[in-house]
Design a protein around this motif. Structure first.
Motif, PDB file in Angstrom:
ATOM      1  N   UNK A   1       0.901  -1.188   0.049  1.00 52.82           N
ATOM      2  CA  UNK A   1      -0.007  -0.013   0.095  1.00 52.82           C
ATOM      3  C   UNK A   1       0.866   1.298  -0.201  1.00 52.82           C
ATOM      4  N   UNK A   2       0.863   2.141  -1.107  1.00 56.31           N
ATOM      5  CA  UNK A   2       1.690   3.538  -1.172  1.00 56.31           C
ATOM      6  C   UNK A   2       0.870   4.537  -0.931  1.00 56.31           C
ATOM      7  N   UNK A   3       1.577   5.453  -0.092  1.00 59.61           N
ATOM      8  CA  UNK A   3       0.722   6.562   0.050  1.00 59.61           C
ATOM      9  C   UNK A   3       1.492   7.899  -0.910  1.00 59.61           C
ATOM     10  N   UNK A   4       2.367   7.392  -1.596  1.00 59.86           N
ATOM     11  CA  UNK A   4       3.165   8.349  -2.449  1.00 59.86           C
ATOM     12  C   UNK A   4       2.114   9.139  -3.354  1.00 59.86           C
ATOM     13  N   UNK A   5       2.341  10.460  -3.149  1.00 56.86           N
ATOM     14  CA  UNK A   5       1.598  11.562  -4.300  1.00 56.86           C
ATOM     15  C   UNK A   5      -0.042  11.497  -3.579  1.00 56.86           C
ATOM     16  N   UNK A   6      -0.237  10.908  -2.281  1.00 58.22           N
ATOM     17  CA  UNK A   6      -1.776  11.007  -1.841  1.00 58.22           C
ATOM     18  C   UNK A   6      -2.005  11.587  -0.657  1.00 58.22           C
ATOM     19  N   UNK A   7      -3.121  12.237  -0.575  1.00 55.86           N
ATOM     20  CA  UNK A   7      -3.605  13.111   0.563  1.00 55.86           C
ATOM     21  C   UNK A   7      -3.579  12.376   2.023  1.00 55.86           C
ATOM     22  N   UNK A   8      -2.971  13.120   3.103  1.00 55.70           N
ATOM     23  CA  UNK A   8      -2.798  12.522   4.221  1.00 55.70           C
ATOM     24  C   UNK A   8      -3.421  13.476   5.414  1.00 55.70           C
ATOM     25  N   UNK A   9      -4.133  13.025   6.191  1.00 55.54           N
ATOM     26  CA  UNK A   9      -4.362  13.821   7.566  1.00 55.54           C
ATOM     27  C   UNK A   9      -4.197  13.073   8.881  1.00 55.54           C
ATOM     28  N   UNK A  10      -3.596  13.738   9.829  1.00 59.20           N
ATOM     29  CA  UNK A  10      -3.211  13.108  11.084  1.00 59.20           C
ATOM     30  C   UNK A  10      -3.778  13.856  12.372  1.00 59.20           C
ATOM     31  N   UNK A  11      -4.242  13.182  13.225  1.00 66.32           N
ATOM     32  CA  UNK A  11      -4.544  13.869  14.542  1.00 66.32           C
ATOM     33  C   UNK A  11      -4.004  12.944  15.682  1.00 66.32           C
ATOM     34  N   UNK A  12      -3.449  13.604  16.762  1.00 72.21           N
ATOM     35  CA  UNK A  12      -3.076  12.676  17.684  1.00 72.21           C
ATOM     36  C   UNK A  12      -2.558  13.576  18.862  1.00 72.21           C
ATOM     37  N   UNK A  13      -1.598  12.934  19.610  1.00 69.44           N
ATOM     38  CA  UNK A  13      -1.012  13.592  20.984  1.00 69.44           C
ATOM     39  C   UNK A  13       0.558  12.983  20.910  1.00 69.44           C
ATOM     40  N   UNK A  14       1.092  13.730  22.066  1.00 68.77           N
ATOM     41  CA  UNK A  14       2.482  13.579  22.270  1.00 68.77           C
ATOM     42  C   UNK A  14       2.722  13.804  23.461  1.00 68.77           C
ATOM     43  N   UNK A  15       3.919  12.989  24.191  1.00 68.04           N
ATOM     44  CA  UNK A  15       4.315  13.164  25.563  1.00 68.04           C
ATOM     45  C   UNK A  15       5.539  13.006  25.859  1.00 68.04           C
ATOM     46  N   UNK A  16       6.320  13.492  26.779  1.00 72.61           N
ATOM     47  CA  UNK A  16       7.767  13.327  26.682  1.00 72.61           C
ATOM     48  C   UNK A  16       8.384  14.280  28.075  1.00 72.61           C
ATOM     49  N   UNK A  17       9.640  14.583  28.061  1.00 67.44           N
ATOM     50  CA  UNK A  17      10.210  15.149  29.014  1.00 67.44           C
ATOM     51  C   UNK A  17      11.022  16.501  28.365  1.00 67.44           C
TER      52      UNK A  17
END
Length: 361
Positions: free
Chosen positions: A271-287
């Motif tokens: 499955x290739x996402x080359x030249x494809x639309x993408x959207x990402x929603x999320x979170x992060x945590x650290x120091x």
């Protein structure tokens, strides 16, 4: 040289080194194949010699007649001659493929038939005794089979843009920090794993990143720690530069959506996402790893530069929300810290960033 410049130079050196290493690896493979060609005749002739000796011993024991022994010897010689011819042809074709394509990606079924292999281990022996002081060496390793249904891909992540702070009771336009002078930079590694077996529309994106968030105060101000609180105060001479930088190590986790191109052969599914639309929603945590302030000014006709590495009462834990949207590996990117920048502050401030992100596969 600024930190951003150092990181950029380091990245360029990294990719140059990777390119040189790839070229060296291809040449090493070709040299190894040429050495194997020199061994083919010797190996097959030695094998023929052992077969003939076995046939002679069988004749002496009366297991076969003289005529049968002669026919077996001729058959063994014919077989070994064909082995030499076929092996040399395979090696010549493999060398031609490597030399023509300058790499190993052109091999059918994503296999590498002859690759120098080095393994490190302790406390055990291998079957052919090709291990010295725990380091195994071998000019020929087993082919690396293609992963039929590859679900996880990796990327190098680079992001940069403007940085600022959301302050309780104030709009972003009233921020005490310069919009253009306050910037962020992020570098890290990320992996994408598709959630469902037969669909790549939804993916988990996760990894580890270093974030550098900078705040440049307006109106000749700088940060001062007075007991448990950090505030902005006016400097006693004109400042040429005033900036606070916070360095964070975080683990991001995003849920990514978008179409992909599906290909299937007898040997693999991709499955290739080359030249494809993408959207990402999320979170992060650290120091929060460190906080430091840089001041530049002239005092009594002399240039001064202060680099102050202190805690500045910044929070040790960092966590927030992030999102990105774009095509292929070029994305618009934003992140927002849910934790206040400073502990025990009378007015809470939270870091916010807008910029571009590049996912480099």
């Amino acid at each position: 040289m600024t930190t951003l410049s150092k990181v950029t130079v380091g990245i360029l050196i990294f990719f140059l080194a990777q390119n040189l290493m790839a070229q060296t690896t291809v040449q090493q493979q070709i040299d190894s194949l040429k050495q194997q060609k020199e061994q083919v005749n010797f190996t097959e002739k030695e094998a023929l010699k052992r077969e003939v000796e076995e046939i002679v011993q069988r004749q002496k024991r009366g297991e076969i007649t003289l005529e049968e022994a002669r026919e077996l010897k001729q058959e063994a010689a014919r077989k070994r001659a064909l082995n030499i011819e076929n092996k040399l042809a395979i090696l010549d074709n493999t060398i031609a493929l490597l030399d023509r394509n300058e790499g190993i990606e052109s091999f059918p079924q994503d296999t590498v038939p002859y690759v120098t292999k080095i393994e490190i281990g302790w406390g055990h022996k291998d079957q052919d005794n090709s291990r010295i002081f725990g380091i195994k060496y071998s000019d020929r390793s087993e082919p690396r089979p293609v992963v039929y249904d590859r679900r996880t891909y990796s990327d190098m992540v680079l992001a940069f843009g403007i940085n600022n702070a959301i302050i309780d009771g104030q709009s972003l336009s009233d921020s005490p920090y310069e919009l253009g002078g306050s910037r962020f930079f992020e570098i890290g590694a990320a992996w994408r794993t598709r959630v469902f077996k037969n669909s790549n529309f939804m993916r988990f994106s996760y990894g580890i990143s270093l974030q550098f968030n900078g705040l440049q105060p307006k109106d000749n101000q700088y940060f001062v720690s007075t007991g448990p609180e950090t505030t902005l105060e006016t400097f006693d001479v004109d400042l040429k530069k005033s900036k606070l930088r916070m360095d964070n190590l975080v683990v991001p986790l995003y849920l990514e959506f978008g179409p992909s191109k599906f290909t299937k052969t007898d040997s693999k599914i991709r499955y290739s996402i080359r030249n494809q639309f993408r959207i990402g929603i999320g979170a992060y945590g650290g120091l929060n790893l460190s906080a430091r302030q840089k001041l530049k000014y002239d005092r009594n006709g002399e240039r001064a530069k202060d680099k102050l590495k202190r805690g500045y009462n910044t929070n040790d834990l960092v966590y927030g929300l992030g999102a990105y949207i774009g095509i292929d590996g070029v994305l618009l990117y934003t992140k927002y810290d849910l934790n206040p920048i400073f502990k025990d502050a009378t007015t809470e401030q939270r870091n916010i960033s807008f910029g571009v992100r590049f996912d480099l596969d």
